[in-house]
Design a protein around this motif. Structure first.
Motif, short mmCIF file in Angstrom:
data_model
loop_
_atom_site.label_atom_id
_atom_site.label_comp_id
_atom_site.label_asym_id
_atom_site.label_seq_id
_atom_site.Cartn_x
_atom_site.Cartn_y
_atom_site.Cartn_z
N VAL A 95 0.82 -1.20 0.00
CA VAL A 95 0.00 0.00 0.00
C VAL A 95 0.86 1.26 0.00
N ASP A 96 1.97 1.24 0.75
CA ASP A 96 2.79 2.45 0.82
C ASP A 96 3.43 2.78 -0.53
N ARG A 97 3.56 1.80 -1.43
CA ARG A 97 4.07 2.08 -2.77
C ARG A 97 2.97 2.67 -3.65
N LEU A 98 1.74 2.21 -3.46
CA LEU A 98 0.62 2.72 -4.26
C LEU A 98 0.23 4.13 -3.84
N GLY B 255 -2.76 10.41 -7.62
CA GLY B 255 -3.70 11.51 -7.55
C GLY B 255 -4.95 11.07 -6.81
N ASP B 256 -6.12 11.28 -7.43
CA ASP B 256 -7.39 10.90 -6.82
C ASP B 256 -7.51 9.39 -6.65
N ALA B 257 -6.71 8.62 -7.39
CA ALA B 257 -6.79 7.15 -7.27
C ALA B 257 -6.38 6.69 -5.88
N ASP B 258 -5.66 7.53 -5.13
CA ASP B 258 -5.29 7.16 -3.76
C ASP B 258 -6.51 6.83 -2.93
N LYS B 259 -7.61 7.53 -3.20
CA LYS B 259 -8.84 7.32 -2.44
C LYS B 259 -9.59 6.07 -2.90
N GLU B 260 -9.14 5.49 -4.00
CA GLU B 260 -9.89 4.40 -4.62
C GLU B 260 -9.17 3.06 -4.58
N ILE B 261 -8.02 3.01 -3.89
CA ILE B 261 -7.25 1.77 -3.83
C ILE B 261 -7.99 0.73 -3.00
N TYR B 262 -8.11 -0.47 -3.51
CA TYR B 262 -8.70 -1.57 -2.76
C TYR B 262 -7.61 -2.19 -1.88
N GLY B 263 -7.82 -2.13 -0.55
CA GLY B 263 -6.89 -2.79 0.36
C GLY B 263 -7.19 -4.27 0.43
N LEU B 264 -6.15 -5.05 0.67
CA LEU B 264 -6.29 -6.51 0.70
C LEU B 264 -6.01 -7.01 2.11
N SER B 265 -6.97 -7.74 2.68
CA SER B 265 -6.76 -8.31 4.02
C SER B 265 -7.53 -9.62 4.13
N ARG B 266 -7.11 -10.46 5.06
CA ARG B 266 -7.79 -11.73 5.27
C ARG B 266 -9.04 -11.52 6.13
N ASP C 232 -1.76 -4.11 4.47
CA ASP C 232 -0.41 -3.81 3.99
C ASP C 232 -0.32 -3.88 2.47
N LEU C 233 -1.29 -4.59 1.85
CA LEU C 233 -1.29 -4.78 0.41
C LEU C 233 -2.54 -4.18 -0.21
N GLY C 234 -2.40 -3.72 -1.44
CA GLY C 234 -3.54 -3.19 -2.18
C GLY C 234 -3.51 -3.70 -3.60
N LEU C 235 -4.69 -3.79 -4.22
CA LEU C 235 -4.78 -4.16 -5.64
C LEU C 235 -4.29 -3.00 -6.48
N HIS C 236 -3.50 -3.30 -7.51
CA HIS C 236 -2.96 -2.19 -8.31
C HIS C 236 -4.06 -1.48 -9.09
N PHE C 237 -3.95 -0.14 -9.16
CA PHE C 237 -4.95 0.69 -9.84
C PHE C 237 -4.55 1.01 -11.27
N VAL D 282 -7.02 -4.35 -13.76
CA VAL D 282 -6.68 -3.45 -12.66
C VAL D 282 -7.97 -3.12 -11.92
N TRP D 283 -7.82 -2.53 -10.73
CA TRP D 283 -8.99 -2.29 -9.87
C TRP D 283 -8.94 -0.88 -9.29
N ARG D 284 -10.08 -0.20 -9.35
CA ARG D 284 -10.22 1.11 -8.73
C ARG D 284 -11.60 1.20 -8.08
N GLY D 285 -11.63 1.63 -6.84
CA GLY D 285 -12.89 1.71 -6.13
C GLY D 285 -13.61 3.02 -6.38
N GLU D 286 -13.83 3.36 -7.65
CA GLU D 286 -14.51 4.60 -7.97
C GLU D 286 -15.98 4.33 -8.25
N ARG D 287 -16.77 5.38 -8.37
CA ARG D 287 -18.20 5.23 -8.62
C ARG D 287 -18.41 4.76 -10.06
#
Length: 443
Positions: free
Chosen positions: A50-53, A58-69, A81-86, A115-120
């Motif tokens: 996540v810290d690399r993403l 830009g605005d995609a920072d708000k749309e990153i899907y975090g990955l957790s169990r 700690d991990l996110g799907l790449h946008f 790729v994945w982005r949590g946008e509307r």
């Protein structure tokens, strides 16, 4: 336990088989064109730290899907700690750094992945979608001529596809950055102002002007920013119009010279392909030079279907820098616009249905199918040994053009569209070229 009702999930497109065949045709053409231009295919993992993403999009920072169990305990930390790449550029830069000792530079790569982005979700915008990227990276320095080459590759790919007329708009990030600095804006204001101007096609100049003044610009500064965004030209004449605005700054002049060189080179190799459009900014923070957007002519309100640009510092390990330039086709976005006007010639890859005379004779039908497949003819064996009329109807429902009839007196194959039936040998017979593979057509 009650069963939940199955409902479509907005933003995650799924095609029916015939539509998927159309999409696959586009992907095959894009892939083969990239390879014709010497790009090597790679695939990267779906997740990044996540810290690399963060801070790259830009605005995609708000749309990153975090990955957790789901079973993660409280001691696993406060967030994923991990996110799907946008996008595919950030993971590619990491890939270059990890493998720099094994790659030959300049390195030309293509990558076609989801790729994945949590946008509307909205028209042409999805939460899960396919991108097709090409990038060229070098060690230390990257010659500008690659900035001209990439749109030529995209034009070659689009010329092989039924997408209609398109326009590749190009700008250089140093032009608006230099103008903003020349207007007296601080370096910290540049990126927020770029993001606002990048929305001009979505919300219009009046709204952008209001957003700029709310961000701290004077009405005069906002007006000059909009005046720059209104400049476009099919050649390097844009530079004189920018200088006429009366703003001076070394970064601005550097950008004007760089974009003029790109436009002059493109005019020599592909006249009319590029349009200098100074409202193109690209919201992603890592772009440092030339930026691209591509629109379908007559459907400009749909926005860009292919974009990218130059990045000089995205791949940097503190010792070595690997500048690059890339451009990405939004395949899912493009397909969403074009799909209503296209269809596959058939919904299945099967060209031949091998009929079954009786269940006792199924092995003979399977031998025929094996012989046809060995020669590259897609086929399948009928599911049941029904009357031949029913087997023909089964083929017709599936869109299979030919039915093969095994017979001890001699095999034959029937084109069920025309009704023509001819003797055939599985070791030599081939369907017409148009029927051998699934194609696409306009409707």
């Amino acid at each position: 336990m009650s069963q939940s009702k199955i409902m479509p999930m907005s933003g995650f497109p799924e095609w029916l088989p015939g539509q998927r065949a159309v999409e696959q045709h586009f992907l095959d053409v894009i892939r083969s064109t990239f390879e014709l231009h010497g790009f090597a295919g790679i695939e990267t993992r779906a997740v990044e730290p996540v810290d690399r993403l963060l801070g790259k999009g830009g605005d995609a920072d708000k749309e990153i899907y975090g990955l957790s169990r789901l079973a993660a305990g409280e001691d696993d930390g406060t967030g994923p700690d991990l996110g799907l790449h946008f996008d595919l550029t950030v993971p590619f830069a990491r890939y270059v750094l990890e493998n720099s000792g094994k790659l030959t530079f300049p390195f030309r790569r293509y990558q076609i992945q989801k790729v994945w982005r949590g946008e509307r979700p909205q028209d042409g915008r999805f939460r899960e979608f396919i991108q097709a990227d090409i990038d060229i990276v070098d060690s230390g320095e990257l010659p500008f001529h690659y900035e001209v080459e990439l749109p030529l590759v995209i034009a070659d790919a689009f010329a092989r596809l039924p997408i209609g007329p398109f326009r590749i708009q190009v700008n250089n990030r140093r032009i608006p950055e230099g103008l903003y600095l020349g207007l007296g804006l601080s370096p910290e204001q540049v990126v927020p102002v770029l993001r606002i101007v990048d929305k001009i096609d979505k919300v219009g100049p009046q709204t952008v002007a209001t957003m700029l003044t709310e961000a701290g610009l004077s009405p005069e500064q906002a007006a000059t920013c909009l005046a720059l965004a209104e400049i476009n030209a099919p050649d390097s004449s844009f530079a004189d119009r920018v200088r006429a605005l009366g703003v001076e700054h070394p970064v601005l002049e550097e950008g004007l010279l760089a974009l003029s060189a790109v436009m002059d080179a493109a005019a020599e190799h592909a006249p009319g392909l590029l349009v200098a459009d100074l409202k193109v900014a690209r919201g992603l923070d890592y772009y440092t030079g030339t930026v691209y957007e591509t629109q379908l002519v007559g459907q400009e309100s749909y926005g860009s279907i292919c974009s990218g640009g130059r990045y000089d510092a995205l791949a940097d390990d503190g010792r070595n820098t690997y500048p690059g330039v890339g451009i990405s086709i939004g395949v899912s976005r493009l397909m969403a616009k074009l799909m209503p006007g296209l269809e596959a010639t058939r919904a299945t890859p099967t060209a031949v249905l091998v009929a079954v005379t009786s269940e006792d004779e199924r092995r003979e039908s399977m031998r025929v199918a094996a012989a046809l497949r060995a020669r590259g003819v897609a086929c399948e064996v009928a599911p049941v040994a029904a009357k031949f009329g029913k087997q023909i109807k089964f083929a017709d429902r599936r869109g299979i053009p030919f039915v093969w009839f095994p017979d001890t007196a001699g095999h034959s194959v029937k084109d069920i569209r025309s009704g023509e039936q001819v003797p055939a040998d599985a070791s030599t017979w081939t369907p017409p070229a148009d029927d051998l593979r699934v194609g696409i057509r306009e409707v």
